[in-house]
Every structure is written in C-alpha cells, then in structure tokens.
Design a protein around this motif. Structure first.
Motif, PDB file in Angstrom:
ATOM      1  N   GLN A   4      19.374 -31.842  81.500  1.00 55.23           N
ATOM      2  CA  GLN A   4      19.598 -32.178  80.090  1.00 55.23           C
ATOM      3  C   GLN A   4      18.415 -31.735  79.239  1.00 55.23           C
ATOM      4  N   PRO A  13      19.494 -31.041  73.193  1.00 55.59           N
ATOM      5  CA  PRO A  13      20.323 -32.183  72.810  1.00 55.59           C
ATOM      6  C   PRO A  13      21.818 -31.905  72.966  1.00 55.59           C
ATOM      7  N   THR A  14      22.562 -32.980  73.195  1.00 54.65           N
ATOM      8  CA  THR A  14      24.018 -32.890  73.334  1.00 54.65           C
ATOM      9  C   THR A  14      24.676 -32.832  71.966  1.00 54.65           C
ATOM     10  N   ARG A  15      25.687 -32.017  71.845  1.00 55.59           N
ATOM     11  CA  ARG A  15      26.450 -31.985  70.601  1.00 55.59           C
ATOM     12  C   ARG A  15      27.640 -32.943  70.717  1.00 55.59           C
ATOM     13  N   PHE A  16      27.695 -33.913  69.804  1.00 59.45           N
ATOM     14  CA  PHE A  16      28.769 -34.902  69.800  1.00 59.45           C
ATOM     15  C   PHE A  16      29.771 -34.589  68.696  1.00 59.45           C
ATOM     16  N   ASP A  55      33.196 -39.048  68.737  1.00 56.70           N
ATOM     17  CA  ASP A  55      32.249 -39.614  69.707  1.00 56.70           C
ATOM     18  C   ASP A  55      31.275 -40.563  69.015  1.00 56.70           C
ATOM     19  N   SER A 100      18.168 -28.165  67.630  1.00 59.82           N
ATOM     20  CA  SER A 100      17.986 -27.667  68.985  1.00 59.82           C
ATOM     21  C   SER A 100      16.503 -27.531  69.324  1.00 59.82           C
ATOM     22  N   GLY A 111      20.944 -36.278  70.986  1.00 59.20           N
ATOM     23  CA  GLY A 111      22.057 -35.431  70.569  1.00 59.20           C
ATOM     24  C   GLY A 111      22.224 -35.411  69.066  1.00 59.20           C
ATOM     25  N   CYS A 113      25.409 -34.511  65.698  1.00 62.73           N
ATOM     26  CA  CYS A 113      26.780 -34.219  65.287  1.00 62.73           C
ATOM     27  C   CYS A 113      26.704 -33.350  64.034  1.00 62.73           C
TER      28      CYS A 113
END
Length: 335
Positions: free
Chosen positions: A2, A7-10, A14, A66, A81, A83
């Motif tokens: 990870q 970071p995760t894109r939500f 979500d 990012s 993350g 959005c």
C-alpha cells in the motif's frame, strides 16, 4: 505494498459508507468538515475531510494527493486515500484518537509533564523537518499551530494539514487566506510583508517557535484580557528571562521556572526572530531540543510585535508594515 502504491482512490459512495452518511462530525476548518469513519473489514478508524472547495482541476488534485500520499513518517499524519468524483473532493487520513494538541496545552490543568512536553515538541520538530528535508520535494506547511498537531493513541504527535494549500487553484481570489498565509498569531512577518525577507522553510520555523512558547506557557501567545505588559506572551517571557539572566529582579514564576520550560521558551524565542536568516533550521531546532537547557543562549533581540507598550520595538521596513495594523487587516479579511 500500500505504501508503494500510494493512497487509495475511493468512490463517493465509499466515502458515505465509511462515514455512515457523515454521521459523526469531528470538526470544521477552513478547508472543510472532518468526519469520523470506519473502513470494513478490519474496523480501521479513519478521519475523512470533505473539502469545501470543489472547483479545482481533478487531474491536478490527484497528482498532488498522490505525492502527499507517499509521505511516511512517524510524526506526520498519513494520508490513506482520497475521493475525486465530479466536483466532490475528500481526503482520508488515519484517525488520531486523542485529537489535537491545543485542547491539552490550553487546559486549566497541566496535561503533560515537562519531559513529555519536550518529547512532544521534539516529535513535532522531526515531522516538520521531514517535510522540509526528507521528501523528494520540499513541503512547506505554512499553518503550524496546536490545532494542526494531532496525537495518536500513545500521544505521539503528528503534523497534520500539510500541503493542503497546494490542493487549491493558484487564483488568489479563490485561495482562502488561511491556505495562503496561515493563522493569525503564528504567521511569520515575511508572509504578510515582503520587506521582512523571503518566504521559505524559515516561515514554518517561526510558526513552530510560537507553538513552542504556547506549549511552555500553557496559554495562547496573545491574551487580550491580560495586563498590557503580559498580553503578548513572547515579549513578556523575553523580558523576564533577559532580566533573570542579568541578575535583575524578575517575577517568582520565572525564578522557579522548570529547566525544560526555560529551554522551550529560549528555543521558541530564537525561532521567532524577525529576520528569517536569524532563525535556526528545523534540523538545528531538533539539536537544541535534544540538548540541555544550560547550553542555550537567549537571542539578542526581543520578539517582533510586542504590543502597545513596546512601540519602540516596531520596525519600519519596506511598505511601512506595522504589525498590529497588518494583523488586523488580515484578521478582518479572514472573517
């Protein structure tokens, strides 16, 4: 894995699920509202910041996020993350159960021992120094203050809200004053008047110095209801420490000052020097915090903006900047 990916894109759906439709609001700031969230499976607790401004370019937002998301340091809040869907923007951070530092240092009862306060100050300094020197690119915070220092389950301090000004468009009419200039009381002089010098990492050092003085004094740097001589804490503590060093009579509170309290005050005063070149780097601040109080020397000049009774300390510079009038103007603009 990870950490390598960033970071995760939500999706926005979500975000609503994580926050249970924004049920538990943690706070409100210049950038937007923050909500507590839980990510399943695993019951991972998160803090979700919904940005109030949504007109920024989506690609630029993702690029900036990012970069920030790949920053990992024990004293910097981790971005988990984000959005970016239509005009809706959110930043998802690790949750800090003990909240922000301000509710502890301004409490009527002392929350931490002097050793713990010094440890917290050292952690904050390391976090800021990492942003300045430890990343691929230099990140200047521009809003160091107790409210932006969060504490984890073990009261380890973490610098929060770093780099967020970069997530806003460059159009000055659009960027909020809080994003471009910081917060009243912590702003380095050069941030509002170029005659004082160039804006740089030393601007963060100034804000950190104010934070240190507030941690040491257990009060905000300016107290409107205090006696005029004590209203501006940096000026008062400088005068008392200077008298004490020369053997002049000083107040009992200074005479009985804990050595770590004195150390934090001296370092804070050195950080808030008017000329940016006279301030230490964050790396030098760390060295001072790790050293003993007896090796530190008081700065030779007293703090800038010393209140109505210290008009001789106001310095005329390019543009005829006067600290109180400029701060008043910024304050009114911020409102």
């Amino acid at each position: 894995m990870q950490q390598m990916l960033g970071p995760t894109r939500f999706a926005y759906t979500d975000i609503t699920a994580i926050t249970s439709h924004f049920r538990d609001k943690l706070g409100q700031g210049g950038y937007g509202s923050v909500y507590k969230g839980v990510l399943l499976p695993g019951d991972v607790h998160l803090a979700v910041k919904m940005l109030s401004t949504s007109n920024c370019n989506g690609d630029d937002f993702i690029s900036e996020v990012s970069t920030i998301g790949r920053i990992h340091h024990i004293n910097v809040v981790r971005l988990v993350g984000f959005c970016a869907e239509d005009m809706r923007r959110a930043l998802v951070y690790e949750y800090m159960p003990h909240g922000s530092l301000d509710k502890y240092i301004f409490s009527s009862e002392r929350s931490f021992s002097w050793d713990k306060l010094n440890e917290i100050a050292l952690g904050i300094a390391r976090g800021i120094n990492y942003l300045h020197r430890g990343c691929d690119m230099q990140i200047l915070h521009f809003d160091i203050k107790p409210h932006n220092i969060l504490l984890d389950i073990n009261f380890v301090p973490k610098v929060a809200d770093f780099g967020l000004a970069k997530l806003y468009p460059r159009d000055k009419s659009f960027v909020p004053v809080s994003a471009s200039r910081g917060t009243i009381g912590y702003i380095a002089p050069e941030m509002y008047c170029r005659g004082f010098g160039a804006i740089s990492s030393k601007s963060d050092v100034y804000s950190f110095g104010m934070l240190l003085l507030e941690m040491a004094g257990g009060r905000r740097n300016f107290h409107q209801n205090a006696a005029s001589s004590q209203a501006y804490y940096p000026s008062w503590v400088y005068s008392q420490l200077a008298k004490h060093e020369t053997g002049e009579t000083s107040s009992a509170s200074i005479s009985h000052m804990h050595e770590l309290e004195r150390k934090l005050c001296i370092i804070g005063l050195r950080c808030i020097q008017l000329n940016p070149q006279d301030r230490p780097t964050m790396n030098e601040v760390i060295e001072m915090l790790e050293s003993g109080a007896d090796v530190l020397q008081m700065p030779s000049t007293r703090p800038f903006f010393c209140g109505e009774d210290d008009t001789d300390d106001h310095i005329a510079v390019e543009g005829s900047c006067h600290s109180s009038s400029v701060l008043t103007a910024i304050s009114e603009e911020d409102e």
